[in-house]
Write a protein that holds these residues in place. Structure first.
Motif, PDB file in Angstrom:
ATOM      1  N   ALA A 101       0.847  -1.191   0.000  1.00 53.49           N
ATOM      2  CA  ALA A 101       0.000   0.000   0.000  1.00 53.49           C
ATOM      3  C   ALA A 101       0.883   1.243   0.000  1.00 53.49           C
ATOM      4  N   ILE A 102       0.521   2.240  -0.809  1.00 50.09           N
ATOM      5  CA  ILE A 102       1.256   3.504  -0.890  1.00 50.09           C
ATOM      6  C   ILE A 102       0.243   4.642  -0.811  1.00 50.09           C
ATOM      7  N   SER A 103       0.555   5.644   0.030  1.00 51.99           N
ATOM      8  CA  SER A 103      -0.381   6.756   0.194  1.00 51.99           C
ATOM      9  C   SER A 103       0.369   8.055   0.459  1.00 51.99           C
ATOM     10  N   PRO A 104       0.374   9.007  -0.483  1.00 50.71           N
ATOM     11  CA  PRO A 104       0.861  10.362  -0.184  1.00 50.71           C
ATOM     12  C   PRO A 104      -0.231  11.135   0.545  1.00 50.71           C
ATOM     13  N   GLN A 105       0.125  11.803   1.639  1.00 58.12           N
ATOM     14  CA  GLN A 105      -0.888  12.389   2.510  1.00 58.12           C
ATOM     15  C   GLN A 105      -0.561  13.837   2.853  1.00 58.12           C
ATOM     16  N   TYR A 106      -1.613  14.599   3.081  1.00 56.79           N
ATOM     17  CA  TYR A 106      -1.484  15.957   3.603  1.00 56.79           C
ATOM     18  C   TYR A 106      -1.900  15.929   5.072  1.00 56.79           C
ATOM     19  N   LEU A 166      -6.958   9.780   8.188  1.00 57.72           N
ATOM     20  CA  LEU A 166      -6.294   9.278   9.383  1.00 57.72           C
ATOM     21  C   LEU A 166      -6.287  10.324  10.489  1.00 57.72           C
ATOM     22  N   GLY A 167      -6.257   9.821  11.716  1.00 61.01           N
ATOM     23  CA  GLY A 167      -6.032  10.633  12.900  1.00 61.01           C
ATOM     24  C   GLY A 167      -4.785  10.131  13.585  1.00 61.01           C
ATOM     25  N   LYS A 168      -3.880  11.028  13.955  1.00 64.72           N
ATOM     26  CA  LYS A 168      -2.571  10.634  14.478  1.00 64.72           C
ATOM     27  C   LYS A 168      -2.257  11.455  15.717  1.00 64.72           C
ATOM     28  N   LEU A 169      -1.911  10.769  16.791  1.00 64.92           N
ATOM     29  CA  LEU A 169      -1.604  11.408  18.061  1.00 64.92           C
ATOM     30  C   LEU A 169      -0.132  11.165  18.379  1.00 64.92           C
ATOM     31  N   GLN A 182      -2.283   5.786  15.841  1.00 61.91           N
ATOM     32  CA  GLN A 182      -2.948   6.215  14.601  1.00 61.91           C
ATOM     33  C   GLN A 182      -4.158   5.350  14.314  1.00 61.91           C
ATOM     34  N   MET A 183      -5.224   5.977  13.848  1.00 56.11           N
ATOM     35  CA  MET A 183      -6.372   5.262  13.311  1.00 56.11           C
ATOM     36  C   MET A 183      -6.588   5.711  11.870  1.00 56.11           C
ATOM     37  N   GLU A 184      -7.093   4.788  11.067  1.00 55.79           N
ATOM     38  CA  GLU A 184      -7.152   5.023   9.622  1.00 55.79           C
ATOM     39  C   GLU A 184      -8.483   4.538   9.061  1.00 55.79           C
ATOM     40  N   THR A 223     -13.143   0.693   5.106  1.00 57.45           N
ATOM     41  CA  THR A 223     -12.552  -0.079   6.190  1.00 57.45           C
ATOM     42  C   THR A 223     -12.001   0.853   7.246  1.00 57.45           C
ATOM     43  N   LEU A 224     -12.373   0.603   8.501  1.00 54.62           N
ATOM     44  CA  LEU A 224     -11.790   1.308   9.638  1.00 54.62           C
ATOM     45  C   LEU A 224     -10.754   0.405  10.254  1.00 54.62           C
TER      46      LEU A 224
END
Length: 235
Positions: A101-106, A166-169, A182-184, A223-224
């Motif tokens: 899996a590949i994902s560029p993210q902001y 995503l949420g990242k702490l 992290q949750m995605e 999918t969570l």
């Protein structure tokens, strides 16, 4: 689910009360780059670079897979008025899977509590998954010295593309190291091909049964993913 995420954040904040604070000079230094290493669920990592004080871009890559091969055997005894027999069974199985899996993210910073900050992110995601399974079996009747052999194989290839949220702490524990959870949530369109092959032969080599089943699937999937943890190296 969101309240659970908040409880995790509060737990990390309380934990950091027991960590010796960094020097004031270290706290003023803001690192612009980070490597994230996930500690569970395959080999996953990400590179992140700051754009400004509240936003960053991030490239996430995930690799996973497994392979195994084993043999097993067993015995069977059947008794009835018309057919009483015993048989021996030998099996060989192999299986392997791979996923990429590949994902560029902001990434956008939502809130900061001292050394703890909450980020939200979004970006496209592309995935590929492959599955292959082989199962060979042999049934032998010792009394009649007859046997049948069988083979079953299953394989699939799947491609998908869509959006990842995503949420990242992050919790800073030193100048160069942070822990994160992290949750995605991924919503993707999947295209998948599958093939199943099933064959059986008599002891003289004659074909008893042969079946090939091919399928083509496509559609949307959301999918969570479960909560994940990792370590960030800052520089």
């Amino acid at each position: 689910m969101f309240s659970f995420f908040i409880r995790i954040a509060l737990g990390i904040v309380l934990l950091l009360n027991f960590v010796r604070p960094a020097a004031a000079q270290e706290q003023q230094k803001e690192k612009k780059h980070a490597f994230d290493f996930y500690l569970i669920n395959g080999v996953s990592f990400a590179y992140q670079q700051k754009i400004n004080k509240i936003s960053s871009w991030r490239l996430y890559v995930s690799l996973s897979g497994n392979a195994y091969s084993f043999s097993d055997d067993g015995k069977e005894y059947v008794e009835n008025p018309s057919n009483t027999h015993s048989s021996k069974r030998d099996n060989n199985r192999t299986r392997n899977t791979q996923a990429l899996a590949i994902s560029p993210q902001y990434i956008f910073k939502i809130k900061q509590w001292g050394r703890v900050k909450l980020d939200l992110g979004a970006g496209p995601i592309l995935t590929y998954q492959r599955f292959h399974y082989d199962y060979d079996t042999k049934y032998l009747k010792p009394k009649e010295q007859e046997y049948t052999t069988g083979y079953y194989g299953s394989q699939s290839d799947a491609y998908s593309g869509g959006i990842s949220l995503l949420g990242k702490l992050d919790a800073l524990i030193s100048e160069h190291v942070a822990l994160f959870t992290q949750m995605e949530w991924n919503t993707v369109y999947i295209v998948q091909w599958t093939k199943e092959t099933d064959r059986n032969y008599l002891s003289n080599g004659d074909l008893l049964y042969h079946r090939v089943n091919k399928n083509h699937f496509k559609g949307w999937q959301s999918t969570l993913h479960a909560l994940r943890v990792g370590v960030s190296i800052l520089f």
